[in-house]
Design a protein around this motif. Structure first.
Motif, PDB file in Angstrom:
ATOM      1  N   ALA A  89       0.829  -1.203   0.000  1.00 49.84           N
ATOM      2  CA  ALA A  89       0.000   0.000   0.000  1.00 49.84           C
ATOM      3  C   ALA A  89       0.868   1.261   0.000  1.00 49.84           C
ATOM      4  CB  ALA A  89      -0.932   0.001   1.202  1.00 49.84           C
ATOM      5  N   ALA A  98      -4.917   5.040   1.558  1.00 47.41           N
ATOM      6  CA  ALA A  98      -4.691   3.693   2.093  1.00 47.41           C
ATOM      7  C   ALA A  98      -5.610   3.419   3.275  1.00 47.41           C
ATOM      8  CB  ALA A  98      -3.227   3.528   2.498  1.00 47.41           C
ATOM      9  N   CYS A 101      -9.204   2.891   1.895  1.00 45.54           N
ATOM     10  CA  CYS A 101      -9.313   1.571   1.262  1.00 45.54           C
ATOM     11  C   CYS A 101      -9.311   0.460   2.304  1.00 45.54           C
ATOM     12  CB  CYS A 101      -8.182   1.368   0.259  1.00 45.54           C
ATOM     13  SG  CYS A 101      -8.317   2.396  -1.209  1.00 45.54           S
TER      14      CYS A 101
END
Length: 117
Positions: A89, A98, A101
């Motif tokens: 990531a 990040a 997500c």
């Protein structure tokens, strides 16, 4: 009144602005951070609260063994995958993206548990 210590006197200003105005300027970011972390904790703690309750509904007397196995698998996945996933990531996303997500993936992981037996 005793003279003020220069270090303490400087606490009222940060970068030439007052502490209050700096706090107001950063408030929206702080609230977003707090909301994000609160959401993260809610999702993470589902493993420790809601999933054992659901295991009891689905497996009855076997719920303790199922819950223990689930927590062991969760711990092993975290230990083995966290560093690799973090490195992946970091190479592909900035920090806020990040986090977003990651929270979405964590939330989606609980969707299979929604349908009843």
């Amino acid at each position: 009144m005793p003279p003020r210590d220069p270090a303490i006197a400087s606490w009222g200003t940060l970068s030439g602005a007052s502490l209050t105005s700096d706090r107001r300027a950063n408030c929206s970011g702080g609230q977003l951070d707090a909301a994000t972390m609160s959401g993260s904790y809610v999702v993470v703690f589902q493993v420790y609260v809601a999933l054992p309750l659901r295991a009891r509904e689905l497996f009855g007397a076997q719920a303790g063994m199922v819950t223990g196995a689930m927590l062991a698998v969760s711990a092993l996945a975290a230990i083995t995958g966290q560093l690799k996933l973090t490195t992946w990531a970091k190479q592909r996303m900035d920090g806020p993206r990040a986090i977003i997500c990651g929270l979405l993936v964590m939330g989606v992981a609980f969707l299979p548990l929604l349908p009843g037996p």
